[in-house]
Write an enzyme that holds these catalytic residues in place. Structure first.
Site, short mmCIF file in Angstrom:
data_model
loop_
_atom_site.label_atom_id
_atom_site.label_comp_id
_atom_site.label_asym_id
_atom_site.label_seq_id
_atom_site.Cartn_x
_atom_site.Cartn_y
_atom_site.Cartn_z
N PHE A 112 32.86 32.12 39.93
CA PHE A 112 32.48 31.44 41.16
C PHE A 112 31.68 32.37 42.08
O PHE A 112 32.12 33.49 42.36
CB PHE A 112 33.76 30.97 41.87
CG PHE A 112 33.55 30.19 43.13
CD1 PHE A 112 32.92 28.96 43.10
CD2 PHE A 112 34.01 30.68 44.34
CE1 PHE A 112 32.75 28.22 44.26
CE2 PHE A 112 33.85 29.96 45.51
CZ PHE A 112 33.21 28.73 45.47
N HIS A 156 38.20 43.57 39.73
CA HIS A 156 38.04 42.17 39.30
C HIS A 156 36.92 41.97 38.29
O HIS A 156 37.12 41.35 37.24
CB HIS A 156 37.82 41.27 40.51
CG HIS A 156 37.69 39.83 40.14
ND1 HIS A 156 38.70 39.12 39.53
CD2 HIS A 156 36.64 38.95 40.27
CE1 HIS A 156 38.30 37.88 39.31
NE2 HIS A 156 37.07 37.75 39.74
N ASP A 214 43.18 44.21 41.16
CA ASP A 214 42.16 43.18 41.33
C ASP A 214 42.27 42.67 42.76
O ASP A 214 43.31 42.18 43.18
CB ASP A 214 42.41 42.04 40.33
CG ASP A 214 41.32 40.99 40.32
OD1 ASP A 214 40.75 40.70 41.39
OD2 ASP A 214 41.05 40.42 39.24
N SER A 238 37.21 35.18 35.56
CA SER A 238 37.61 34.58 36.83
C SER A 238 37.60 33.05 36.75
O SER A 238 38.29 32.47 35.91
CB SER A 238 36.68 35.10 37.94
OG SER A 238 37.22 34.80 39.21
N MET A 239 36.80 32.36 37.59
CA MET A 239 36.70 30.90 37.46
C MET A 239 36.17 30.53 36.08
O MET A 239 36.51 29.46 35.55
CB MET A 239 35.80 30.31 38.53
CG MET A 239 35.65 28.79 38.41
SD MET A 239 34.37 28.08 39.45
CE MET A 239 32.88 28.54 38.55
#
Length: 265
Positions: free
Chosen positions: A25, A224, A194, A93-94
């Site tokens: 994202f 992250h 993260d 992530s997303m």
């Protein structure tokens, strides 16, 4: 709108094993391109699309929803399955949440899932106010470039549009409800440090999926965006080993077929 440097989608045709890689994202393909290129260098057919509203300016993301982002990776997956005998999905992530929804919905069409710091929830203290707040405030501070490695930088937006953040929250809720439908072999790589997605998201995903072939690795040296961080090579090597093992087991004469032929002995 012109694309940000490095935000271009990446595709390379290789062998009969295909891999779809999904970025996160407000990010772009640049954040996971080393991962995708490493897989392609091993002879795999790789697709890394640019998600709608990403890679240009945050205003373009403001007018998109999770349905737009998911539709893009769904199209890429279908294209890969048409030309490959086996397909794997990967995500950061997303992008990890997108990969998990693909796995839950496409079942045996996906042979395995590899995730880096997958997101499962919007953790901001104001997340519960997003239904109203998004109509009052356009953006909040960005989340890009959480990287430990000096000099490494993620190409992403410096602002998060709240309409898109609201849609992201709804998407995570949708994916969370679908996690029991994920049965494929799963490789989850998590950074203990993260500052965007807490390790608790990985733990919840692992607790809710129905996969029995699961491996969870810690990325101790990265934040992250671990795909651009100190553990980038480890991520590439572990993903290749994961895909190679599963592709070999499913091949004629592979371990799975041999076990079936011998009655599981």
């Amino acid at each position: 709108m012109p694309l940000l440097p490095g935000a271009e989608p990446f595709r390379r045709d290789g062998g009969e094993v295909g891999v779809l890689v999904c970025h996160g994202f407000t990010g772009s393909p640049q954040s996971v391109r080393p991962w995708a290129e490493h897989l392609a260098d091993q002879g795999l057919s790789v697709a890394l699309p640019l998600l709608p509203g990403h890679g240009t300016r945050w205003q373009d993301l403001q007018i998109t929803t999770w349905q737009d982002w998911y539709a893009e990776v769904d199209r890429e997956l279908r294209a890969l399955t048409e030309r490959c005998t086996k397909v794997f999905v990967c995500g950061l992530s997303m992008g990890g949440a997108l990969a998990l929804r693909l796995a839950a919905r496409h079942g045996t069409a996906i042979s395995g899932v590899a995730l880096v710091n997958p997101a499962n929830k919007v953790h901001d203290a104001a997340a519960g106010l997003l239904p109203v707040l998004r109509h009052l405030v356009r953006t909040t501070k960005g989340i890009a470039s959480d990287i430990a490695k000096p000099g490494a930088e993620e190409v992403g937006y410096d602002r998060v549009p709240l309409h898109a953040a609201y849609s992201l929250r709804r998407f995570f809720q949708q994916v969370d409800s679908e996690l029991p439908g994920v049965t494929q072999p799963l490789l989850v790589m998590t950074s203990p440090q993260d500052h965007v997605v807490p390790p608790a998201d990985s733990e919840r995903i692992l607790a809710r999926v129905s996969s029995t072939d699961v491996r969870h690795l810690l990325l101790e040296r990265s934040y992250h965006v671990a795909t651009l961080d100190h553990d980038a090579e480890k991520i590439g090597a572990e993903t290749v080993a994961f895909i190679t093992r599963l592709a070999a087991e499913a091949a004629p004469g592979g371990a799975a077929e041999e076990a079936a032929a011998s009655g599981g002995a």
